[in-house]
Design a protein around this motif. Structure first.
Motif, PDB file in Angstrom:
ATOM      1  N   GLY A   8      75.009 -37.377 -14.415  1.00 37.86           N
ATOM      2  CA  GLY A   8      74.084 -36.559 -13.772  1.00 37.86           C
ATOM      3  C   GLY A   8      74.486 -35.962 -12.619  1.00 37.86           C
ATOM      4  N   ASN A  11      72.584 -30.418 -12.578  1.00 40.93           N
ATOM      5  CA  ASN A  11      71.215 -30.384 -13.166  1.00 40.93           C
ATOM      6  C   ASN A  11      71.023 -30.800 -14.733  1.00 40.93           C
ATOM      7  N   LEU A  13      71.126 -34.311 -17.113  1.00 40.21           N
ATOM      8  CA  LEU A  13      71.269 -35.561 -17.068  1.00 40.21           C
ATOM      9  C   LEU A  13      71.595 -36.003 -18.699  1.00 40.21           C
ATOM     10  N   ARG A  34      70.755 -35.296 -23.983  1.00 39.24           N
ATOM     11  CA  ARG A  34      70.669 -34.750 -22.762  1.00 39.24           C
ATOM     12  C   ARG A  34      69.512 -33.805 -22.173  1.00 39.24           C
ATOM     13  N   THR A  50      66.441 -31.879  -8.365  1.00 31.59           N
ATOM     14  CA  THR A  50      67.512 -32.296  -9.418  1.00 31.59           C
ATOM     15  C   THR A  50      67.357 -33.679  -9.634  1.00 31.59           C
ATOM     16  N   HIS A  53      64.180 -35.433 -11.069  1.00 25.73           N
ATOM     17  CA  HIS A  53      64.421 -35.118 -12.695  1.00 25.73           C
ATOM     18  C   HIS A  53      65.043 -36.162 -13.101  1.00 25.73           C
ATOM     19  N   HIS A  54      66.278 -36.456 -12.442  1.00 22.94           N
ATOM     20  CA  HIS A  54      66.854 -37.316 -13.195  1.00 22.94           C
ATOM     21  C   HIS A  54      66.319 -38.679 -13.214  1.00 22.94           C
ATOM     22  N   ARG A  55      65.828 -39.287 -12.020  1.00 20.48           N
ATOM     23  CA  ARG A  55      64.926 -40.629 -11.975  1.00 20.48           C
ATOM     24  C   ARG A  55      63.805 -40.865 -12.922  1.00 20.48           C
ATOM     25  N   VAL A  58      65.845 -40.658 -16.643  1.00 18.01           N
ATOM     26  CA  VAL A  58      66.899 -41.615 -17.260  1.00 18.01           C
ATOM     27  C   VAL A  58      66.508 -42.872 -18.172  1.00 18.01           C
ATOM     28  N   PRO A  90      71.691 -36.358  -6.821  1.00 18.90           N
ATOM     29  CA  PRO A  90      71.753 -36.561  -8.252  1.00 18.90           C
ATOM     30  C   PRO A  90      72.646 -37.550  -8.641  1.00 18.90           C
ATOM     31  N   SER A  93      70.969 -40.839  -7.689  1.00 15.14           N
ATOM     32  CA  SER A  93      70.062 -41.240  -8.719  1.00 15.14           C
ATOM     33  C   SER A  93      70.637 -41.956 -10.015  1.00 15.14           C
ATOM     34  N   VAL A  94      71.867 -41.440 -10.276  1.00 10.00           N
ATOM     35  CA  VAL A  94      72.505 -41.887 -11.600  1.00 10.00           C
ATOM     36  C   VAL A  94      73.132 -43.394 -11.337  1.00 10.00           C
TER      37      VAL A  94
END
Length: 350
Positions: A8, A11, A13, A34, A50, A53-55, A58, A90, A93-94
């Protein structure tokens, strides 16, 4: 051994599950899912948006990947995540998601260099043995060759990456970001016919793309201001934005081919492996193939499943490291925006 990978850094994930069979058999891709954060036309993707979005995605992507792989938590040997380089928010977040899963499932972590993930996945998919690597994406432009357990950088962008150059010009033209601005530039370029004279900046083994971007932005402004009588000096035909995309692609790709060929001559290689999101571009592959064929060599590239950022490449590179005994303790499971390709000790290669 089986690894689950989380990617991530920008943009995209991605979550991937990979199996490394015993006795050196080819890796088996069990799942590669993805989801992309797409910003409105004319805009880039902001780190905070971004990261949100990842949070948001996931957990569902991890569930989907495990379901597609037909695996349970007990089957997974390690969790791999992108340590860097990339965008700060991002990446964070990952990393947080990876730490959470590590604690919940009692699995060891492996932090992975994003660039090395691209290289190792490309080698695995294409079968390239010891190629010169052209790594081209939105955040990186590097010409790389392997030596003494390091991926050595022979040349790189001095300012912005080639993918960033293409993406920013897509914003200038207000081109859609779905599925990707670079892809949409490529489709327009296929209809272009007139090659404009743009700055060509190669300095030794390095490239510069900021000047060509500034120059073509001026030409785009000229076109968009209604100067419909702007004609090609040779044919007399009206210039179009397709011609601008064509000219930009041809020029920046010629620069990349030049420095790649110089690296091939230096290390005595006849193989080129193209990795990274821009590596999906068919025109870049074609131009590189023409150069390689002239040298009696060959070009290796993958499709969008593996060129574009994905979780499976992180799982693969992480599992290669894990098999050598490398793990990332929880207290060191950080992320960094600056993590150069040549910082990684590649213990899994001779």
């Amino acid at each position: 051994m089986i690894a689950l990978g989380l990617e991530g850094s920008a943009n995209k994930l991605g979550v991937g599950v990979i199996l490394h069979p015993p006795k050196g058999s080819p890796a088996q891709i069990l799942a590669n899912v993805r989801h992309t954060f797409v910003s409105p036309p004319g805009e880039g993707f902001l780190p905070k948006d971004t990261a949100k979005h990842h949070r948001t995605w996931v957990v569902s992507l991890v569930r989907q990947a495990l379901t597609e792989a037909g695996m349970t938590l007990d089957d997974v040997d390690c969790l791999c995540y992108t340590k860097g380089p990339g965008m700060g928010a991002p990446l964070q977040s990952v990393a947080v998601a990876a730490r959470m899963l590590s604690l919940l499932w009692n699995k060891e972590l492996v932090g992975v260099n994003h660039c090395v993930g691209h290289i190792e996945m490309g080698r695995e998919i294409t079968g390239a043995q010891n190629p010169v690597v052209l790594y081209v994406s939105g955040g990186n432009t590097q010409v790389i060759a392997y030596a003494s357990q390091r991926y050595r950088i022979f040349g790189e962008a001095l300012d912005i990456a080639v993918g960033n150059c293409l993406d920013r010009f897509a914003r200038t033209l207000n081109i859609s970001n779905d599925p990707a601005p670079g892809y949409n530039i490529e489709q327009l370029a296929k209809r272009g016919k007139h090659l404009l004279d743009l700055p060509y900046t190669v300095k030794g083994m390095d490239c510069s793309f900021s000047g060509i971007l500034a120059s073509i932005d001026v030409l785009a402004s000229r076109l968009q201001q209604g100067q419909t009588r702007w004609k090609d000096e040779v044919t007399g035909e009206l210039m179009t934005r397709e011609d601008l995309c064509f000219s930009l692609q041809e020029t920046v790709f010629a620069m990349l081919v030049e420095i790649t060929e110089r690296a091939m001559a230096h290390v005595g290689s006849n193989q080129v492996l193209i990795v990274g999101g821009v590596g999906c571009n068919e025109r870049l592959q074609e131009m590189m193939g023409m150069m390689a064929n002239g040298r009696g060599g060959s070009v290796y590239a993958t499709d969008e499943r593996f060129c574009i950022d994905n979780g499976i490449m992180i799982a693969h590179a992480g599992l290669l490291a894990y098999r050598t005994g490398l793990t990332t303790p929880l207290e060191y499971s950080t992320c960094t925006q600056r993590f150069r390709t040549d910082e990684v000790v590649v213990k899994w290669r001779a």
